[in-house]
Design a protein around this motif. Sequence first.
Motif, PDB file in Angstrom:
ATOM      1  N   ARG A 155       5.137   8.469   1.324  1.00 12.00           N
ATOM      2  CA  ARG A 155       4.018   8.539   0.370  1.00 12.00           C
ATOM      3  C   ARG A 155       2.681   8.338   1.070  1.00 12.00           C
ATOM      4  O   ARG A 155       1.699   9.001   0.742  1.00 12.00           O
ATOM      5  CB  ARG A 155       4.196   7.493  -0.738  1.00 12.00           C
ATOM      6  N   SER A 204       0.836  -1.197   0.000  1.00 15.66           N
ATOM      7  CA  SER A 204       0.000   0.000   0.000  1.00 15.66           C
ATOM      8  C   SER A 204       0.875   1.253   0.000  1.00 15.66           C
ATOM      9  O   SER A 204       1.796   1.371   0.803  1.00 15.66           O
ATOM     10  CB  SER A 204      -0.879  -0.048   1.240  1.00 15.66           C
ATOM     11  N   GLY A 205       0.610   2.164  -0.926  1.00 13.58           N
ATOM     12  CA  GLY A 205       1.371   3.405  -1.012  1.00 13.58           C
ATOM     13  C   GLY A 205       2.471   3.380  -2.052  1.00 13.58           C
ATOM     14  O   GLY A 205       3.125   4.401  -2.320  1.00 13.58           O
ATOM     15  N   ALA A 206       2.684   2.226  -2.704  1.00 10.05           N
ATOM     16  CA  ALA A 206       3.767   2.114  -3.696  1.00 10.05           C
ATOM     17  C   ALA A 206       3.457   2.885  -4.975  1.00 10.05           C
ATOM     18  O   ALA A 206       4.349   3.185  -5.773  1.00 10.05           O
ATOM     19  CB  ALA A 206       4.045   0.649  -4.019  1.00 10.05           C
ATOM     20  N   GLY A 207       2.155   3.185  -5.192  1.00  8.44           N
ATOM     21  CA  GLY A 207       1.797   3.961  -6.386  1.00  8.44           C
ATOM     22  C   GLY A 207       0.989   3.184  -7.409  1.00  8.44           C
ATOM     23  O   GLY A 207       0.804   3.629  -8.544  1.00  8.44           O
ATOM     24  N   LYS A 208       0.464   2.052  -6.982  1.00  6.53           N
ATOM     25  CA  LYS A 208      -0.297   1.181  -7.893  1.00  6.53           C
ATOM     26  C   LYS A 208      -1.528   1.881  -8.464  1.00  6.53           C
ATOM     27  O   LYS A 208      -1.772   1.819  -9.673  1.00  6.53           O
ATOM     28  CB  LYS A 208      -0.678  -0.074  -7.110  1.00  6.53           C
ATOM     29  N   SER A 209      -2.297   2.547  -7.623  1.00 11.46           N
ATOM     30  CA  SER A 209      -3.520   3.212  -8.108  1.00 11.46           C
ATOM     31  C   SER A 209      -3.166   4.313  -9.101  1.00 11.46           C
ATOM     32  O   SER A 209      -3.817   4.456 -10.136  1.00 11.46           O
ATOM     33  CB  SER A 209      -4.313   3.843  -6.968  1.00 11.46           C
ATOM     34  N   ASN A 246       8.769   1.609  -8.825  1.00 12.86           N
ATOM     35  CA  ASN A 246       8.157   2.931  -8.980  1.00 12.86           C
ATOM     36  C   ASN A 246       8.938   3.963  -8.180  1.00 12.86           C
ATOM     37  O   ASN A 246       8.534   4.366  -7.088  1.00 12.86           O
ATOM     38  CB  ASN A 246       6.690   2.912  -8.545  1.00 12.86           C
ATOM     39  N   ASP A 247      10.082   4.363  -8.792  1.00 15.22           N
ATOM     40  CA  ASP A 247      10.854   5.463  -8.208  1.00 15.22           C
ATOM     41  C   ASP A 247      10.493   6.698  -9.010  1.00 15.22           C
ATOM     42  O   ASP A 247       9.733   7.548  -8.563  1.00 15.22           O
ATOM     43  CB  ASP A 247      12.350   5.121  -8.295  1.00 15.22           C
ATOM     44  N   ASP A 248      10.973   6.748 -10.268  1.00 18.08           N
ATOM     45  CA  ASP A 248      10.529   7.806 -11.171  1.00 18.08           C
ATOM     46  C   ASP A 248       9.185   7.369 -11.766  1.00 18.08           C
ATOM     47  O   ASP A 248       9.105   6.328 -12.427  1.00 18.08           O
ATOM     48  CB  ASP A 248      11.576   8.010 -12.276  1.00 18.08           C
ATOM     49  N   LEU A 249       8.136   8.162 -11.514  1.00 18.33           N
ATOM     50  CA  LEU A 249       6.773   7.769 -11.901  1.00 18.33           C
ATOM     51  C   LEU A 249       6.641   7.553 -13.407  1.00 18.33           C
ATOM     52  O   LEU A 249       6.017   6.584 -13.856  1.00 18.33           O
ATOM     53  CB  LEU A 249       5.783   8.829 -11.408  1.00 18.33           C
ATOM     54  N   LYS A 279       1.940  11.496   2.918  1.00 24.42           N
ATOM     55  CA  LYS A 279       1.583  12.559   1.954  1.00 24.42           C
ATOM     56  C   LYS A 279       0.174  12.338   1.388  1.00 24.42           C
ATOM     57  O   LYS A 279      -0.585  13.289   1.205  1.00 24.42           O
ATOM     58  CB  LYS A 279       2.617  12.568   0.818  1.00 24.42           C
ATOM     59  N   GLU A 286      10.548   5.592   1.913  1.00 25.05           N
ATOM     60  CA  GLU A 286       9.816   6.344   0.878  1.00 25.05           C
ATOM     61  C   GLU A 286       8.328   5.958   0.904  1.00 25.05           C
ATOM     62  O   GLU A 286       7.454   6.806   0.716  1.00 25.05           O
ATOM     63  CB  GLU A 286      10.441   6.070  -0.503  1.00 25.05           C
TER      64      GLU A 286
HETATM   65  P1  ADP Z   1      -1.258   2.641  -3.841  1.00 21.27           P
HETATM   66  O1  ADP Z   1      -2.420   2.602  -4.770  1.00 21.27           O
HETATM   67  O2  ADP Z   1      -0.157   1.708  -4.235  1.00 21.27           O
HETATM   68  O3  ADP Z   1      -1.643   2.495  -2.398  1.00 21.27           O
HETATM   69  P2  ADP Z   1      -1.088   5.483  -4.582  1.00 21.27           P
HETATM   70  O4  ADP Z   1      -1.170   5.411  -6.067  1.00 21.27           O
HETATM   71  O5  ADP Z   1      -2.289   5.974  -3.832  1.00 21.27           O
HETATM   72  O6  ADP Z   1      -0.577   4.092  -3.962  1.00 21.27           O
HETATM   73  O7  ADP Z   1       0.175   6.395  -4.224  1.00 21.27           O
HETATM   74  C1  ADP Z   1       0.498   6.746  -2.896  1.00 21.27           C
HETATM   75  C2  ADP Z   1       0.995   8.212  -2.869  1.00 21.27           C
HETATM   76  O8  ADP Z   1       2.278   8.261  -3.477  1.00 21.27           O
HETATM   77  C3  ADP Z   1       0.094   9.162  -3.657  1.00 21.27           C
HETATM   78  O9  ADP Z   1       0.019  10.381  -2.940  1.00 21.27           O
HETATM   79  C4  ADP Z   1       0.821   9.327  -4.984  1.00 21.27           C
HETATM   80  O10 ADP Z   1       0.559  10.593  -5.572  1.00 21.27           O
HETATM   81  C5  ADP Z   1       2.287   9.187  -4.578  1.00 21.27           C
HETATM   82  N1  ADP Z   1       3.160   8.593  -5.626  1.00 21.27           N
HETATM   83  C6  ADP Z   1       2.881   7.588  -6.487  1.00 21.27           C
HETATM   84  N2  ADP Z   1       3.941   7.299  -7.271  1.00 21.27           N
HETATM   85  C7  ADP Z   1       4.929   8.154  -6.903  1.00 21.27           C
HETATM   86  C8  ADP Z   1       6.293   8.357  -7.347  1.00 21.27           C
HETATM   87  N3  ADP Z   1       6.850   7.629  -8.323  1.00 21.27           N
HETATM   88  N4  ADP Z   1       7.002   9.305  -6.742  1.00 21.27           N
HETATM   89  C9  ADP Z   1       6.461  10.065  -5.727  1.00 21.27           C
HETATM   90  N5  ADP Z   1       5.179   9.931  -5.266  1.00 21.27           N
HETATM   91  C10 ADP Z   1       4.433   8.988  -5.844  1.00 21.27           C
END
Ligand code: ADP
Length: 200
Positions: A135, A16-21, A170-173, A138, A131
């Motif tokens: 996230r 959770s928070g890795a940026g999957k969504s 998922n470092d650089d989006l 944030k 990180e």
């Molecule tokens: P997940 O669905 O995996 O729980 P989210 O897509 O909600 O994660 O992303 C979590 C937070 O991290 C969001 O605020 C998103 O904008 C941010 N985020 C996603 N990818 C990156 C990235 N490569 N670099 C920095 N922040 C990111």
Amino acid sequence: MIKRKTGILFVISAPSGAGKSTLCKRLLSEVSGIEFSVSFTTRAPRSGEVHGRDYFFITREEFMAMVNRGDFLEYAEVHGNLYGTSKSFVEEKLRKGMDLILDIDVQGAKQVFSKMKECVGIFIFPPSIEELRKRLIKRGTDPEDVIEKRLKAARWEIAQSHMYHYWILNDDLEEAYQQLKGVVLAERAKRERMELTWNI
Ligand code: ADP
Ligand code: 5GP
């Protein structure tokens, strides 16, 4: 002359928070022929979440009734709530040639990998646990104790990542997104997924 036999099932997991969504939303808006499988959950909706778009929000009783009817392709308890994927929705879409994204946890993915041999597993990694914490803070959708619970789970989830076919950092989006899109497009061109129709 050639066509794909069925839709492709993409199973995407990440701590959770890795940026999957974020990655999946962009993929769904930019690539045609692919849809999101909306899961059923007993979790309460977060602010901004819409019933039927983000999840079908149901009670534990309703969820267990679906389990007993065999309605789920997979289901699991994640962070104290139940989540499940509708079997009929997935089967119907794939049969019609639509590609699908399942955004599910590692327990659910394991069930899908054993039932759907043609599916594609993609695991999204954060650059580090630190990180990940940043996230989640944030994003502002979870209280501190929930964030700590999710970080603890992250280590265990990462330890299960060997089940998946693709690993994306998922470092650089932008780079992560291009990799994800690349995987989807390349899987679509796999010879085993195609047939010759001979209508030349
Ligand atoms: P997940 O669905 O995996 O729980 P989210 O897509 O909600 O994660 O992303 C979590 C937070 O991290 C969001 O605020 C998103 O904008 C941010 N985020 C996603 N990818 C990156 C990235 N490569 N670099 C920095 N922040 C990111
Ligand atoms: P969230 O509550 O943050 O939306 O999701 C928590 C976790 O549940 C995520 O890892 C997400 O992938 C997973 N999840 C969402 N839907 C399903 C589902 O239908 N089945 C399973 N097994 N996990 C799900």
